[in-house]
Design an enzyme around this catalytic site. Structure first.
Site, PDB file in Angstrom:
ATOM      1  N   GLY A  30       0.812  -1.213   0.000  1.00 14.73           N
ATOM      2  CA  GLY A  30       0.000   0.000   0.000  1.00 14.73           C
ATOM      3  C   GLY A  30       0.841   1.257   0.000  1.00 14.73           C
ATOM      4  O   GLY A  30       0.577   2.208  -0.741  1.00 14.73           O
ATOM      5  N   ASP A  31       1.883   1.275   0.828  1.00 18.96           N
ATOM      6  CA  ASP A  31       2.790   2.422   0.871  1.00 18.96           C
ATOM      7  C   ASP A  31       3.489   2.609  -0.469  1.00 18.96           C
ATOM      8  O   ASP A  31       3.650   3.741  -0.952  1.00 18.96           O
ATOM      9  CB  ASP A  31       3.840   2.212   1.958  1.00 18.96           C
ATOM     10  CG  ASP A  31       3.266   2.284   3.357  1.00 18.96           C
ATOM     11  OD1 ASP A  31       2.926   3.394   3.793  1.00 18.96           O
ATOM     12  OD2 ASP A  31       3.152   1.235   4.004  1.00 18.96           O
ATOM     13  N   SER A  32       3.932   1.504  -1.051  1.00 22.61           N
ATOM     14  CA  SER A  32       4.694   1.588  -2.299  1.00 22.61           C
ATOM     15  C   SER A  32       3.819   2.057  -3.458  1.00 22.61           C
ATOM     16  O   SER A  32       4.264   2.843  -4.303  1.00 22.61           O
ATOM     17  CB  SER A  32       5.320   0.227  -2.617  1.00 22.61           C
ATOM     18  OG  SER A  32       6.211  -0.158  -1.591  1.00 22.61           O
TER      19      SER A  32
END
Length: 398
Positions: free
Chosen positions: A169-171
């Site tokens: 999700g962060d990436s």
């Protein structure tokens, strides 16, 4: 800075920790932007201590912060804020992933920064975005993956949802942040526009990847559920276990590919079956086909399964670990491992650059720096004398 890189000449200030903001800035740094990572003098980015440590520093850090300069600033100190404003005044992009309101409390709200530098593009990565009823809530990637729909459909139907093996999700949010920044720069250049805010919410970044989930529910009332290793509605595509216990991913869901696959395993009858000529027909007999493929794969070792599939031109792969990757001819041919050196001189491999540009490729010039490694050189460039730098350091401003 390599003038041949596509982002050469751009100046990026990174105000962020851990994953989303730093990954976005890393991409900029790999392709030639000058990236100054602002860290707290008290320990810096927590990623420095995450996962496997080598001589006290995360191996992840050496990759995530490559090509960046590390500047330590105490943002609770007026002089620290003043230095940051100097840097922002000459920057093209500011990347931050604090909780909304944090920069505003420091006097670094958008109106102030925009007045200071009208051309500034500000990339804001947060759990829920800069608006809405949940904007003030903390939101890590795990929350974004859950709210964005990814975790609901990940796992097996008879078990609770599971996470993917990385902080995806962060990436994904980082990638959207970079895309947004480049679009904003394009607008600034072509339309003589001013800078603007790129507002990326982690849950929305994940949500944007969710294919046809929304129209399927809205039009047909269909809720996509967890389906394990198979692709729902697309048959056959799944993971199968071979006789030696090793797994193979087989994607034979194209019409012509399915026919080649069936002939390769001696099932000409299924290759010629008109009811299996398209995906809808195959999906209607999904259980039958998967049982057949399971049985075939279980009769042969992985190497033989892959050999048959390669000869039949059926997309397939073993499930790669890092050990598989490091010796794989395709990875090696594409230069997906770079030779680097740890601070003590130990050689190590780190991931190569993505994407591949034919004329202006990215590169890794150096690994993640020591905390504050570039503080003095950056301040000298800004006009600070050695005595001023010593005084700032003495009272904890840098």
């Amino acid at each position: 800075m390599n003038a041949a890189k596509p982002l050469a000449g751009l100046k990026v200030i990174e105000l962020g920790t851990l994953i989303a903001g730093p990954f976005a800035a890393r991409i900029c740094a790999e392709f030639g932007a000058e990236v100054i990572k602002v860290e707290s003098p008290n320990g810096g980015d927590p990623l420095r201590k995450w996962r496997k440590l080598y001589e006290g520093t995360s191996l992840w850090w050496f990759v995530q912060a490559r090509n960046k300069q590390s500047l330590t600033l105490n943002l609770k100190d007026a002089d620290g804020i003043a230095i940051l404003k100097q840097l922002i005044g000459e920057a093209d992009i500011l990347i931050e992933n604090f909780r909304p309101g944090t920069l505003e409390k420091l006097g670094l709200d958008w109106d102030t920064l925009h007045a200071l530098n009208p051309g500034l593009v500000m990339v804001r990565l947060s759990g829920f975005g800069q608006t809405g009823p949940q904007k003030d809530q903390p939101g890590f990637g795990a929350v974004g993956e859950s709210m964005g729909g990814l975790r609901y459909i990940t796992g097996f139907e008879d078990r609770p949802p599971v996470r993917t093996g990385i902080s995806i999700g962060d990436s994904i949010a980082a990638l959207w942040g970079v895309i947004g920044a480049l679009m904003a720069l394009r607008h600034r250049e072509v339309n003589q526009g001013k800078g603007q805010i790129v507002d990326v919410a982690l849950y929305e970044a994940v949500f944007a990847m969710m294919e046809s989930m929304v129209p399927e529910f809205d039009v047909m009332g269909f809720v996509r559920e967890r389906t394990g290793n198979i692709m729902p509605g697309i048959t056959p595509s799944s993971i199968h276990t071979c006789s030696d216990g090793k797994a193979v991913q087989i994607g034979a869901n194209g019409d012509a590919i399915f026919q080649r696959f069936m002939r390769a395993i001696g099932r000409d009858d299924l290759a010629d079956d008109p009811t299996l000529a398209d995906n809808a027909g195959r999906d209607a007999r999904r259980d039958e086909l998967y049982a057949l493929i399971d049985s075939w794969a279980a009769s042969l070792p992985q190497s033989d399964v892959l050999r048959v599939l390669e000869q039949a031109e059926v997309p397939a792969s073993k499930i790669y670990s890092a050990a598989d990757m490091l010796s794989d001819p395709q990875y090696l041919a594409r230069e997906m491992f770079l030779n680097a050196t740890l601070p003590d001189g130990k050689a190590f491999k780190m991931p190569g650059i993505v994407p591949k540009l034919s004329d202006t490729p990215g590169s890794a010039e150096w690994t993640g720096p020591a905390l504050g490694e570039h503080t003095d050189s950056i301040l000298r460039r800004l006009g600070y004398e050695e005595t001023q730098i010593a005084e700032l350091r003495g009272r904890g401003a840098i």
